[in-house]
Design a protein around this motif. Structure first.
Motif, PDB file in Angstrom:
ATOM      1  N   THR A 163      14.327   8.703   3.714  1.00 52.66           N
ATOM      2  CA  THR A 163      13.397   7.443   4.234  1.00 52.66           C
ATOM      3  C   THR A 163      13.966   6.094   3.604  1.00 52.66           C
ATOM      4  N   LEU A 164      14.227   6.375   2.292  1.00 53.33           N
ATOM      5  CA  LEU A 164      14.559   5.087   1.750  1.00 53.33           C
ATOM      6  C   LEU A 164      16.173   4.645   1.817  1.00 53.33           C
ATOM      7  N   LEU A 211       5.964   2.845   7.988  1.00 55.24           N
ATOM      8  CA  LEU A 211       5.834   3.899   6.790  1.00 55.24           C
ATOM      9  C   LEU A 211       4.374   3.666   6.564  1.00 55.24           C
ATOM     10  N   GLY A 212       3.520   2.984   7.175  1.00 53.96           N
ATOM     11  CA  GLY A 212       2.112   3.140   6.995  1.00 53.96           C
ATOM     12  C   GLY A 212       1.576   1.848   6.037  1.00 53.96           C
ATOM     13  N   GLY A 213       2.485   0.924   6.023  1.00 54.82           N
ATOM     14  CA  GLY A 213       1.995  -0.328   5.342  1.00 54.82           C
ATOM     15  C   GLY A 213       1.848  -1.280   6.496  1.00 54.82           C
ATOM     16  N   ARG A 214       1.712  -2.690   5.869  1.00 52.50           N
ATOM     17  CA  ARG A 214       1.381  -3.818   6.910  1.00 52.50           C
ATOM     18  C   ARG A 214       2.541  -4.071   7.874  1.00 52.50           C
ATOM     19  N   GLN A 218      17.502   0.888   9.283  1.00 59.07           N
ATOM     20  CA  GLN A 218      17.153   1.851  10.566  1.00 59.07           C
ATOM     21  C   GLN A 218      15.828   1.719  10.529  1.00 59.07           C
ATOM     22  N   ILE A 219      14.936   1.592   9.319  1.00 56.71           N
ATOM     23  CA  ILE A 219      13.453   1.258   9.572  1.00 56.71           C
ATOM     24  C   ILE A 219      13.422  -0.098   8.930  1.00 56.71           C
ATOM     25  N   SER A 220      12.851  -0.964   9.642  1.00 49.21           N
ATOM     26  CA  SER A 220      12.760  -2.399   9.279  1.00 49.21           C
ATOM     27  C   SER A 220      11.354  -3.064   9.373  1.00 49.21           C
ATOM     28  N   ASN A 221      10.340  -2.274   9.552  1.00 48.30           N
ATOM     29  CA  ASN A 221       9.106  -2.791   9.335  1.00 48.30           C
ATOM     30  C   ASN A 221       8.175  -1.913   8.467  1.00 48.30           C
ATOM     31  N   TRP A 222       7.305  -2.525   7.709  1.00 45.19           N
ATOM     32  CA  TRP A 222       6.155  -1.673   6.843  1.00 45.19           C
ATOM     33  C   TRP A 222       5.537  -0.905   7.574  1.00 45.19           C
ATOM     34  N   PRO A 251       0.654  -1.224  -0.090  1.00 41.94           N
ATOM     35  CA  PRO A 251      -0.044   0.105  -0.090  1.00 41.94           C
ATOM     36  C   PRO A 251       0.948   1.295  -0.048  1.00 41.94           C
ATOM     37  N   VAL A 252       2.184   1.121   0.272  1.00 47.34           N
ATOM     38  CA  VAL A 252       2.927   2.389   0.424  1.00 47.34           C
ATOM     39  C   VAL A 252       3.085   2.789  -1.147  1.00 47.34           C
ATOM     40  N   ASN A 253       3.057   4.274  -1.494  1.00 45.02           N
ATOM     41  CA  ASN A 253       3.082   4.568  -2.641  1.00 45.02           C
ATOM     42  C   ASN A 253       4.473   5.623  -3.352  1.00 45.02           C
TER      43      ASN A 253
END
Length: 399
Positions: free
Chosen positions: A112-113, A127-130, A120-124, A104-106
């Protein structure tokens, strides 16, 4: 594809492709009445291409990144690889950020990428995902695609997380991402295949997806040039002829068919971002934008090697559409400066520089203006901002 097209253009009635027994290598043989021409095409990464050119075992080095300073130094006694006779932009590619079609992330920012691929960001869910762990897919260290990603995304601030799966092939990476609902990867625009492409933003600039206009104009923050390098005056006649073929109309048509973005300009009506000034919308209301931006080398007004060839491409577009100088509008832009007036002056000087260059080609008295530091396409300030925000757009009157 370019070699095969070139051999046919030289009068070869048939081109035979043979394997060498080594992965990602092929020999193309053009049959002709006198003697066949054999061309070895070996694709093992941009760095190995330079090594072959430097060693004299290759006539042309294909690269998906600019020449490095260390490579310039190694070739200094034989050729200046930054000169027009040696550096040839063959196509434009967009570094596509890929996820599973159901994600669902667009859109994502470059920062962030970078934090995603650094672990450093390891879960969707962040980011507003699952709520599921992010799986990373990356190209290997020998790849120009990796060099580009490292330079444009990770920069010197981040290191790729050790859990990332590494690939020699863009296509295989994309195929695997398209089968993994938690996956994210990057590949060349020609290798999107069945994956979903995300829009990417740089700083305060709007998020853009890679398409014909955003990539060809290099407004898309992860656009990159695809190069071929030759040893200047030492280039063989056959290699010179091949480069001219690749840069010409027939070669650029092959570029388009391959899935990369051709440098042959087309006119499109862009969807302007909501942040675009109302005066800009009125100014361009009766115009379409060409899919080419003039960009600059050292200093603020010297056209780079691609721009020098783009002059002829713009002239060819106008000739083929029966348009004249009266139908053209040049709009210059600058990166942020110490004050607004300085940015305005720099943007106008850039537009004037392109106007003068077009005049030498026979297109006299083209209208031009500057828009200062407004409507940036990249992070303001620094090398990236200067290179990407400092540009001249070409607009042509709607017929």
């Amino acid at each position: 594809m370019l070699v095969e097209g070139f051999l046919h253009s030289q009068g070869d009635t048939r081109v035979i492709t043979r394997n060498t027994g080594t992965e990602n290598e092929a020999i193309l043989i053009g049959e002709r009445s006198d003697s066949p021409v054999r061309v070895l095409v070996a694709a093992h990464g941009s760095s190995t291409g330079f090594a072959a050119l430097n060693a004299g075992t290759a006539d042309i080095w294909a690269s998906s990144r600019p020449v490095k300073s260390s490579e310039l130094s190694q070739m200094a006694g034989r050729a200046d690889l930054t000169e027009l006779a040696s550096e040839h932009v063959i196509a434009i590619d967009g570094l596509a950020i890929l996820v599973h079609p159901s994600n669902p992330v667009n859109q994502l920012s470059i920062d962030t990428l970078a934090r995603i691929f650094a672990g450093q960001i390891s879960n969707w869910a962040e980011l507003g995902g699952r709520n599921e762990p992010i799986n990373l897919y990356a190209r290997d260290d020998r790849s120009g695609t990796w060099d580009t990603f490292k330079s444009l995304v990770l920069r010197k601030q981040f290191t790729l997380d050790a859990t990332a799966q590494r690939y020699e092939s863009n296509d295989q990476l994309s195929d695997d991402v398209s089968l993994d609902p938690a996956g994210i990867g990057f590949a060349g625009l020609a290798s999107v295949r069945n994956s979903k492409v995300l829009a990417i933003s740089d700083g305060a600039a709007p998020a853009l997806k890679p398409n014909q206009l955003t990539v060809a104009s290099e407004d898309y923050p992860l656009a990159r040039r695809l190069f071929m390098y030759t040893p200047g005056e030492r280039t063989t006649p056959l290699a010179k002829a091949f480069i001219e073929f690749a840069l010409g109309q027939e070669g650029q048509e092959i570029v388009s068919r391959s899935g990369f973005v051709s440098q042959t300009p087309i006119a499109v009506k862009p969807e302007l971002d909501g942040k675009a000034p109302s005066t800009f919308k009125r100014l361009t209301g009766n115009y379409q934008r060409l899919t080419v931006n003039f960009r600059f080398a050292e200093g603020r007004t010297r056209l780079d090697n691609k721009a020098q060839r783009d002059l002829a491409r713009v002239m060819s577009f106008l000739d083929s559409h029966n348009q004249s100088a009266d139908d053209v509008l040049l709009i210059g832009f600058a990166d942020a400066q110490s004050n607004e007036l300085r940015a305005q002056m720099i943007s106008e000087l850039r537009a004037l520089s392109v106007r003068k260059a077009l005049s030498t080609k026979g297109l006299k008295n083209v209208a031009y203006t500057g828009y200062g530091h407004y409507m940036p396409v990249g992070t303001v300030g620094g090398d990236s901002g200067q290179q990407r925000n400092g540009r001249v757009e070409v607009w042509v009157r709607t017929r």
